[in-house]
Design a protein around this motif. Structure first.
Motif, PDB file in Angstrom:
ATOM      1  N   PRO A  48       0.821  -1.211   0.000  1.00  0.00           N
ATOM      2  CA  PRO A  48       0.000   0.000   0.000  1.00  0.00           C
ATOM      3  C   PRO A  48       0.854   1.260   0.000  1.00  0.00           C
ATOM      4  O   PRO A  48       1.888   1.341   0.662  1.00  0.00           O
ATOM      5  CB  PRO A  48      -0.803  -0.128   1.313  1.00  0.00           C
ATOM      6  CG  PRO A  48       0.007  -1.046   2.167  1.00  0.00           C
ATOM      7  CD  PRO A  48       0.687  -1.993   1.226  1.00  0.00           C
ATOM      8  N   VAL A  49       0.458   2.235  -0.811  1.00  0.00           N
ATOM      9  CA  VAL A  49       1.172   3.508  -0.924  1.00  0.00           C
ATOM     10  C   VAL A  49       0.664   4.436   0.167  1.00  0.00           C
ATOM     11  O   VAL A  49      -0.552   4.629   0.316  1.00  0.00           O
ATOM     12  CB  VAL A  49       0.961   4.133  -2.318  1.00  0.00           C
ATOM     13  CG1 VAL A  49       1.686   5.466  -2.416  1.00  0.00           C
ATOM     14  CG2 VAL A  49       1.433   3.165  -3.398  1.00  0.00           C
ATOM     15  N   ALA A  50       1.618   4.990   0.911  1.00  0.00           N
ATOM     16  CA  ALA A  50       1.228   5.884   1.998  1.00  0.00           C
ATOM     17  C   ALA A  50       0.616   7.158   1.430  1.00  0.00           C
ATOM     18  O   ALA A  50       1.124   7.748   0.469  1.00  0.00           O
ATOM     19  CB  ALA A  50       2.440   6.219   2.860  1.00  0.00           C
ATOM     20  N   ALA A  51      -0.480   7.570   1.980  1.00  0.00           N
ATOM     21  CA  ALA A  51      -1.154   8.787   1.532  1.00  0.00           C
ATOM     22  C   ALA A  51      -0.360  10.010   1.976  1.00  0.00           C
ATOM     23  O   ALA A  51       0.240  10.005   3.055  1.00  0.00           O
ATOM     24  CB  ALA A  51      -2.570   8.836   2.106  1.00  0.00           C
ATOM     25  N   PRO A  52      -0.297  11.022   1.138  1.00  0.00           N
ATOM     26  CA  PRO A  52       0.435  12.239   1.533  1.00  0.00           C
ATOM     27  C   PRO A  52      -0.216  12.884   2.744  1.00  0.00           C
ATOM     28  O   PRO A  52      -1.425  12.804   2.919  1.00  0.00           O
ATOM     29  CB  PRO A  52       0.314  13.127   0.285  1.00  0.00           C
ATOM     30  CG  PRO A  52      -0.899  12.632  -0.417  1.00  0.00           C
ATOM     31  CD  PRO A  52      -0.946  11.156  -0.158  1.00  0.00           C
ATOM     32  N   PRO A  53       0.600  13.499   3.578  1.00  0.00           N
ATOM     33  CA  PRO A  53       0.030  14.131   4.784  1.00  0.00           C
ATOM     34  C   PRO A  53      -0.931  15.257   4.396  1.00  0.00           C
ATOM     35  O   PRO A  53      -0.705  16.004   3.437  1.00  0.00           O
ATOM     36  CB  PRO A  53       1.260  14.664   5.521  1.00  0.00           C
ATOM     37  CG  PRO A  53       2.304  14.811   4.462  1.00  0.00           C
ATOM     38  CD  PRO A  53       2.053  13.714   3.469  1.00  0.00           C
ATOM     39  N   LYS A  54      -1.996  15.364   5.130  1.00  0.00           N
ATOM     40  CA  LYS A  54      -2.993  16.398   4.873  1.00  0.00           C
ATOM     41  C   LYS A  54      -2.481  17.758   5.364  1.00  0.00           C
ATOM     42  O   LYS A  54      -1.976  17.876   6.483  1.00  0.00           O
ATOM     43  CB  LYS A  54      -4.305  16.052   5.570  1.00  0.00           C
ATOM     44  CG  LYS A  54      -4.992  14.828   4.999  1.00  0.00           C
ATOM     45  CD  LYS A  54      -6.324  14.604   5.681  1.00  0.00           C
ATOM     46  CE  LYS A  54      -7.040  13.388   5.087  1.00  0.00           C
ATOM     47  NZ  LYS A  54      -8.355  13.159   5.743  1.00  0.00           N
ATOM     48  N   VAL A  55      -2.592  18.732   4.472  1.00  0.00           N
ATOM     49  CA  VAL A  55      -2.181  20.101   4.819  1.00  0.00           C
ATOM     50  C   VAL A  55      -3.412  20.851   5.309  1.00  0.00           C
ATOM     51  O   VAL A  55      -4.434  20.917   4.617  1.00  0.00           O
ATOM     52  CB  VAL A  55      -1.573  20.815   3.592  1.00  0.00           C
ATOM     53  CG1 VAL A  55      -1.174  22.242   3.959  1.00  0.00           C
ATOM     54  CG2 VAL A  55      -0.365  20.024   3.082  1.00  0.00           C
ATOM     55  N   LYS A  56      -3.306  21.381   6.497  1.00  0.00           N
ATOM     56  CA  LYS A  56      -4.430  22.093   7.072  1.00  0.00           C
ATOM     57  C   LYS A  56      -4.614  23.441   6.390  1.00  0.00           C
ATOM     58  O   LYS A  56      -3.691  24.259   6.334  1.00  0.00           O
ATOM     59  CB  LYS A  56      -4.215  22.279   8.570  1.00  0.00           C
ATOM     60  CG  LYS A  56      -5.413  22.876   9.291  1.00  0.00           C
ATOM     61  CD  LYS A  56      -5.160  22.947  10.787  1.00  0.00           C
ATOM     62  CE  LYS A  56      -6.383  23.504  11.512  1.00  0.00           C
ATOM     63  NZ  LYS A  56      -6.157  23.579  12.977  1.00  0.00           N
ATOM     64  N   LYS A  57      -5.793  23.633   5.811  1.00  0.00           N
ATOM     65  CA  LYS A  57      -6.088  24.889   5.134  1.00  0.00           C
ATOM     66  C   LYS A  57      -6.364  25.983   6.155  1.00  0.00           C
ATOM     67  O   LYS A  57      -6.878  25.715   7.242  1.00  0.00           O
ATOM     68  CB  LYS A  57      -7.305  24.707   4.226  1.00  0.00           C
ATOM     69  CG  LYS A  57      -7.072  23.716   3.099  1.00  0.00           C
ATOM     70  CD  LYS A  57      -8.313  23.625   2.225  1.00  0.00           C
ATOM     71  CE  LYS A  57      -8.091  22.637   1.087  1.00  0.00           C
ATOM     72  NZ  LYS A  57      -9.296  22.525   0.227  1.00  0.00           N
ATOM     73  N   PRO A  58      -5.993  27.195   5.803  1.00  0.00           N
ATOM     74  CA  PRO A  58      -6.286  28.298   6.724  1.00  0.00           C
ATOM     75  C   PRO A  58      -7.791  28.448   6.912  1.00  0.00           C
ATOM     76  O   PRO A  58      -8.574  28.310   5.978  1.00  0.00           O
ATOM     77  CB  PRO A  58      -5.678  29.525   6.022  1.00  0.00           C
ATOM     78  CG  PRO A  58      -5.576  29.128   4.584  1.00  0.00           C
ATOM     79  CD  PRO A  58      -5.330  27.653   4.571  1.00  0.00           C
ATOM     80  N   SER A  59      -8.179  28.734   8.119  1.00  0.00           N
ATOM     81  CA  SER A  59      -9.587  28.850   8.439  1.00  0.00           C
ATOM     82  C   SER A  59     -10.182  30.109   7.824  1.00  0.00           C
ATOM     83  O   SER A  59      -9.579  31.185   7.868  1.00  0.00           O
ATOM     84  CB  SER A  59      -9.766  28.864   9.961  1.00  0.00           C
ATOM     85  OG  SER A  59     -11.118  29.069  10.291  1.00  0.00           O
TER      86      SER A  59
END
Length: 233
Positions: free
Chosen positions: A140-151
């Protein structure tokens, strides 16, 4: 072997073996000789043989019991009883051999079925292992880390300022509406006064009309009385 010939052959073989034993001397007929039993070819035939063995065994016991009664009526009682016992022994030995062979066939068929099932499960497992070896599952390919969008939500200060402005607008609108509500109340009160005046005038007119009608009725009644008085004179 055809099932419909199994039972007659069992009986014929037993009778033939009993007759042979009766005719031969003990030295010529070994008592340990195993009876020849027709080979079973199917589970249905095995079940039929077992049913026939049970029926023939019961018939043999009944025949032996009847022979004992009959032998005591003969002159050579012991010879007759010996012959009856020998017939019973040989017949039961043959029936036991038939029963053992049929039950052995059933056990072997059950074991063969079980072995075939085990072999099939092993074959399926080996086939699965070979398929997995030929086509390994990719890692399984590791999913890229989620970047938190500015609120995009307004800050607390901004929400408080907006609420204060909203309350101020409501207060200003309420203040501006006070004169209009007072004028509306005065106009409503004047309408009520005018309506009461009109109602009183209507009532006064009705009362005047009623008085006039009552006076006219009284005048008419007085005139009628005067007329009647003149006529009576």
């Amino acid at each position: 072997m055809n099932n419909r010939f199994a039972f007659p052959m069992i009986r014929l073989a037993a009778l033939a073996l009993a007759a042979g034993l009766a005719a031969c001397t003990p030295g010529l007929q070994p008592t340990s000789m195993a009876p020849l039993v027709p080979a079973t070819e199917s589970l249905e035939q095995a079940a039929l043989k077992l049913d026939q063995v049970r029926a023939q065994r019961a018939a043999t016991e009944a025949r032996y019991a009847n022979s004992e009664v009959t032998c005591y009526e003969k002159f050579f009682v012991n010879d007759c009883l010996d012959e009856a016992r020998e017939y019973r022994r040989v017949t039961l030995a043959y029936l036991n051999a038939v029963e053992d062979e049929a039950k052995y066939f059933q056990r072997k068929a059950s074991a063969d079925t079980r072995d075939a099932a085990v072999a099939e499960s092993i074959r399926v497992a080996e086939a699965d292992e070979a398929r997995l070896a030929a086509n390994p599952v990719p890692a399984p390919v590791a999913a890229p880390p989620k970047v938190k969008k500015p609120s995009t939500r307004p800050s607390l200060e901004a929400r408080q300022a907006a609420q204060a402005a909203k309350l101020a607008n409501i207060a200003a609108a309420e203040k501006a509406a006070v004169p209009e509500r007072a004028a509306n109340a005065a106009a409503f009160e004047q309408k009520r006064i005018d309506s009461e005046k009109r109602q009183r005038k209507v009532e006064e007119k009705k009362a005047a009309s009623a008085r006039k009608a009552e006076k006219a009725a009284q005048d008419a009644a007085a005139a009628a009385q005067k007329k009647e008085a003149k006529i009576s004179k």
